[in-house]
Design an enzyme around this catalytic site. Structure first.
Site, short mmCIF file in Angstrom:
data_model
loop_
_atom_site.label_atom_id
_atom_site.label_comp_id
_atom_site.label_asym_id
_atom_site.label_seq_id
_atom_site.Cartn_x
_atom_site.Cartn_y
_atom_site.Cartn_z
N CYS A 3 0.85 -1.31 -0.05
CA CYS A 3 -0.14 -0.04 0.13
C CYS A 3 0.99 1.40 -0.03
O CYS A 3 1.65 1.59 0.92
CB CYS A 3 -0.81 -0.02 1.08
SG CYS A 3 -1.80 1.67 1.41
N HIS A 96 -6.09 4.00 0.83
CA HIS A 96 -5.76 3.74 2.33
C HIS A 96 -6.36 5.43 2.73
O HIS A 96 -6.30 6.31 2.02
CB HIS A 96 -4.14 3.87 2.38
CG HIS A 96 -3.52 4.32 3.71
ND1 HIS A 96 -2.73 3.34 4.43
CD2 HIS A 96 -3.85 4.98 4.64
CE1 HIS A 96 -2.51 3.68 5.46
NE2 HIS A 96 -3.22 4.75 5.76
N HIS A 98 -7.65 8.73 3.70
CA HIS A 98 -6.76 9.93 3.65
C HIS A 98 -7.89 11.10 3.64
O HIS A 98 -8.86 10.93 2.80
CB HIS A 98 -5.93 10.16 2.52
CG HIS A 98 -6.41 9.85 1.11
ND1 HIS A 98 -6.54 8.39 0.62
CD2 HIS A 98 -6.59 10.41 0.00
CE1 HIS A 98 -6.83 8.61 -0.47
NE2 HIS A 98 -7.12 9.64 -0.98
P1 5GP Z 1 -7.60 10.47 -4.05
O1 5GP Z 1 -7.60 10.52 -5.53
O2 5GP Z 1 -7.59 8.86 -3.68
O3 5GP Z 1 -8.54 10.97 -3.31
O4 5GP Z 1 -6.41 10.91 -3.32
C1 5GP Z 1 -5.03 10.32 -3.63
C2 5GP Z 1 -4.08 11.48 -3.77
O5 5GP Z 1 -2.69 10.80 -3.30
C3 5GP Z 1 -4.05 12.24 -4.99
O6 5GP Z 1 -4.37 13.61 -4.97
C4 5GP Z 1 -2.53 12.10 -5.60
O7 5GP Z 1 -2.05 13.18 -5.92
C5 5GP Z 1 -1.91 11.72 -4.26
N1 5GP Z 1 -0.62 10.91 -4.44
C6 5GP Z 1 -0.67 9.73 -4.79
N2 5GP Z 1 0.70 9.31 -5.01
C7 5GP Z 1 1.42 10.03 -4.04
C8 5GP Z 1 2.61 9.97 -3.60
O8 5GP Z 1 3.36 9.05 -3.97
N3 5GP Z 1 2.84 10.81 -2.85
C9 5GP Z 1 2.26 12.03 -2.59
N4 5GP Z 1 2.70 12.88 -1.50
N5 5GP Z 1 0.80 12.03 -2.98
C10 5GP Z 1 0.44 11.26 -3.92
ZN ZN Z 2 -2.23 1.28 3.65
#
Ligand code: 5GP
Ligand code: ZN
Length: 112
Positions: A3, A96, A98
Site C-alpha cells: 500500500c 488507504h 486519507h
Molecule cells: P484520492 O484520489 O485517492 O482521493 O487521492 C489520492 C491523492 O494522493 C492524489 O491527490 C494524489 O495526487 C496523491 N498521491 C498519489 N501518489 C502520491 C505519492 O506518492 N506521494 C504523495 N505525496 N501524494 C501522492
Molecule cells: Zn495502507
C-alpha cells in the site's frame, strides 16, 4: 501490505511531511490541486471511510483535531476544504484512508 500510503507512513517512500505523531501523518500531495494541498492519513491501514467503525472514533477525532492546527500553520485564514474520496464513484485512487486539506485560493465546487 503493498500500500502506497502505508509505505509513506513507514518512511519507505519519501514525502514532504507537515505533521507527524504516533498515529497519524500529514504530507503534501504530489499533484496539488490548490496552492495548499495536504493529505492526512492514519498510520494504521484503513481502506477508506467505508471501513470506519465506532472503534476508530478516537483516531478520526484526533485527525479532525489536528486538521485545524495544520490549516492554521499553513496560513489558511480564508478557509479550506476537507475531502475524503471513498470508492470508485468518488474517484478514490489510493485505497488507504486519507483526508485532503485544500486551500490557499477560492475553491470551485469541484473538489478543488
Ligand atoms: P484520492 O484520489 O485517492 O482521493 O487521492 C489520492 C491523492 O494522493 C492524489 O491527490 C494524489 O495526487 C496523491 N498521491 C498519489 N501518489 C502520491 C505519492 O506518492 N506521494 C504523495 N505525496 N501524494 C501522492
Ligand atoms: Zn495502507
Amino acid at each position: 501490505m503493498d500500500c502506497l500510503f502505508c509505505k509513506i507512513a513507514a518512511g519507505e517512500i519519501p514525502s514532504t511531511k507537515v505533521y507527524e505523531d504516533d498515529t497519524i501523518l500529514a504530507f503534501r500531495d504530489i499533484n496539488p490541486q490548490a496552492p495548499t494541498h495536504i493529505l492526512v492519513i492514519p498510520k494504521v491501514h484503513i481502506g477508506s471511510v467505508a471501513e470506519l467503525t465506532e472503534a476508530h472514533a478516537a483516531l478520526v477525532g484526533h485527525i479532525f483535531a489536528v486538521i485545524p492546527e495544520i490549516a492554521a500553520r499553513e496560513g489558511l485564514t480564508g478557509g479550506f476544504r476537507v475531502v475524503s474520496n471513498c470508492g470508485p464513484d468518488a474517484g478514490q485512487s489510493v485505497p488507504h484512508l486519507h483526508f485532503h486539506i485544500l486551500g490557499g485560493k477560492e475553491l470551485s465546487l469541484e473538489m478543488a
